[in-house]
Design a protein around this motif. Structure first.
Motif, PDB file in Angstrom:
ATOM      1  N   HIS A  90       0.884  -1.199   0.013  1.00 40.64           N
ATOM      2  CA  HIS A  90       0.054  -0.277  -0.111  1.00 40.64           C
ATOM      3  C   HIS A  90       0.852   1.369  -0.249  1.00 40.64           C
ATOM      4  CE1 HIS A  90       0.844   0.794   4.187  1.00 40.64           C
ATOM      5  NE2 HIS A  90       0.852  -0.407   4.375  1.00 40.64           N
ATOM      6  N   GLY A  91       0.270   2.352  -0.349  1.00 42.08           N
ATOM      7  CA  GLY A  91       0.935   3.561  -0.363  1.00 42.08           C
ATOM      8  C   GLY A  91       1.320   4.140   1.283  1.00 42.08           C
ATOM      9  N   GLU A  92       1.907   5.110   1.220  1.00 36.95           N
ATOM     10  CA  GLU A  92       2.410   5.588   2.607  1.00 36.95           C
ATOM     11  C   GLU A  92       1.177   6.136   3.390  1.00 36.95           C
ATOM     12  OE1 GLU A  92       5.753   8.573   4.023  1.00 36.95           O
ATOM     13  OE2 GLU A  92       4.001   9.864   3.237  1.00 36.95           O
ATOM     14  N   SER A  93       1.086   5.687   4.717  1.00 34.34           N
ATOM     15  CA  SER A  93      -0.100   6.159   5.631  1.00 34.34           C
ATOM     16  C   SER A  93       0.317   7.290   6.373  1.00 34.34           C
ATOM     17  CB  SER A  93      -0.352   4.816   6.506  1.00 34.34           C
ATOM     18  OG  SER A  93       0.313   4.720   7.500  1.00 34.34           O
ATOM     19  N   LEU A 143      -4.026   7.034   3.740  1.00 33.77           N
ATOM     20  CA  LEU A 143      -3.037   7.407   3.027  1.00 33.77           C
ATOM     21  C   LEU A 143      -2.645   8.782   3.345  1.00 33.77           C
ATOM     22  CD1 LEU A 143      -3.492   5.629  -0.403  1.00 33.77           C
ATOM     23  CD2 LEU A 143      -2.189   4.766   1.472  1.00 33.77           C
ATOM     24  N   GLY A 157       1.385   9.443  -0.402  1.00 38.66           N
ATOM     25  CA  GLY A 157       0.941   8.165  -0.656  1.00 38.66           C
ATOM     26  C   GLY A 157      -0.231   7.818  -1.792  1.00 38.66           C
ATOM     27  N   TYR A 158      -1.036   8.895  -1.705  1.00 38.63           N
ATOM     28  CA  TYR A 158      -2.143   8.878  -2.699  1.00 38.63           C
ATOM     29  C   TYR A 158      -1.535   9.192  -4.071  1.00 38.63           C
ATOM     30  CZ  TYR A 158      -6.407   9.717  -5.035  1.00 38.63           C
ATOM     31  OH  TYR A 158      -7.731   9.688  -5.861  1.00 38.63           O
ATOM     32  N   ARG A 182      -5.632   1.639   4.617  1.00 35.91           N
ATOM     33  CA  ARG A 182      -4.362   2.359   3.611  1.00 35.91           C
ATOM     34  C   ARG A 182      -4.375   1.254   2.363  1.00 35.91           C
ATOM     35  NH1 ARG A 182      -2.792   0.528   8.677  1.00 35.91           N
ATOM     36  NH2 ARG A 182      -0.972  -1.141   8.820  1.00 35.91           N
ATOM     37  N   THR A 236      -5.744   1.789  -1.681  1.00 33.92           N
ATOM     38  CA  THR A 236      -4.543   1.591  -2.685  1.00 33.92           C
ATOM     39  C   THR A 236      -5.546   0.587  -3.918  1.00 33.92           C
ATOM     40  OG1 THR A 236      -2.670   1.485  -1.183  1.00 33.92           O
ATOM     41  CG2 THR A 236      -2.481   0.370  -3.331  1.00 33.92           C
ATOM     42  N   HIS A 292       6.802   1.540   0.063  1.00 34.67           N
ATOM     43  CA  HIS A 292       5.539   1.679   0.046  1.00 34.67           C
ATOM     44  C   HIS A 292       5.163   1.670  -1.589  1.00 34.67           C
ATOM     45  CE1 HIS A 292       5.729   3.483   4.113  1.00 34.67           C
ATOM     46  NE2 HIS A 292       4.831   2.699   4.046  1.00 34.67           N
TER      47      HIS A 292
END
Length: 210
Positions: A8-11, A26, A30-31, A56, A60, A181
């Protein structure tokens, strides 16, 4: 069968240096990273997308799904390694929390020991074995799984070593691997077992440096 394992992307909790809560969303960065992922997957043919139930991961997976008109299947087998509820939302630098973490590491390999509601090594390995068995039974040829770095480490080790993975091997590789990530790893199930084709590919996220 080919399985694209996506982290997943950065939370927001990760960015704030606190132990991640299930509902942590996110970050803006991250998004943006998962938008790049979604664009990449718009050019890759796949049959189904499966996601961890954590927020998160779902964010994603849903963005990737938009590019292919697929529905996201939520599956608990692919959630992150569960830490004690006492750690959720707490600062990683909190001395009291550090003491709990030291205790958890010391007892990580004890099959019958739990601090509270967390997973120990035996629990996580069993879940990884079950997750791979679940994937083996799927009829699709190309699958995307959105999951988490620490659990994915166990999945890879079980692919390579089977039920004989030890707690020490996991801990060493988890520290060594340091997965990014919004990365992509590709594994293929062949007549001879699982083969890793791509590991932790994140070059698509490299931003221009002025």
């Amino acid at each position: 069968m080919k399985v694209y394992f996506v982290t997943h992307g950065e939370s927001q909790d990760y960015c704030d240096n606190i132990y991640e809560r299930p509902e942590s969303p996110l970050t803006d960065d991250g998004y943006q990273d998962i938008l790049i992922l979604a664009e990449k997957f718009s050019k890759i043919s796949f049959d189904v997308i499966i996601s961890s139930p954590l927020e998160r991961a779902i964010e994603t997976a849903e963005e990737i799904a938009k590019s292919s008109n697929k529905k996201v299947e939520i599956n608990e087998l692919f959630t992150e390694v569960r830490l004690p509820k006492e750690l959720e939302g707490r600062s990683i630098d909190d001395p009291k929390i550090k003491n709990i973490q030291k205790l958890l590491l010391a007892k990580w390999s004890y099959p019958a020991w739990h601090y509270s509601d967390e997973e120990n090594f035996t629990d996580v390995k069993k879940r990884a074995i079950n997750a791979l068995s679940y994937l083996n039974q799927r009829q699709e040829k190309d699958i995307v799984v959105v999951t988490h770095s620490h659990f994915l480490t166990m999945v890879f080790l079980v692919m390579a070593l089977g039920k004989y993975v030890t707690a020490e091997e996991y801990s060493r590789f988890d520290t060594f691997s340091q997965m990014d990530h919004a990365s992509i790893s590709l594994c293929e199930l062949t007549a001879k077992g699982w083969k890793m084709q791509i590991w932790n590919e994140s070059f698509h996220l490299i931003r221009s440096i002025n």
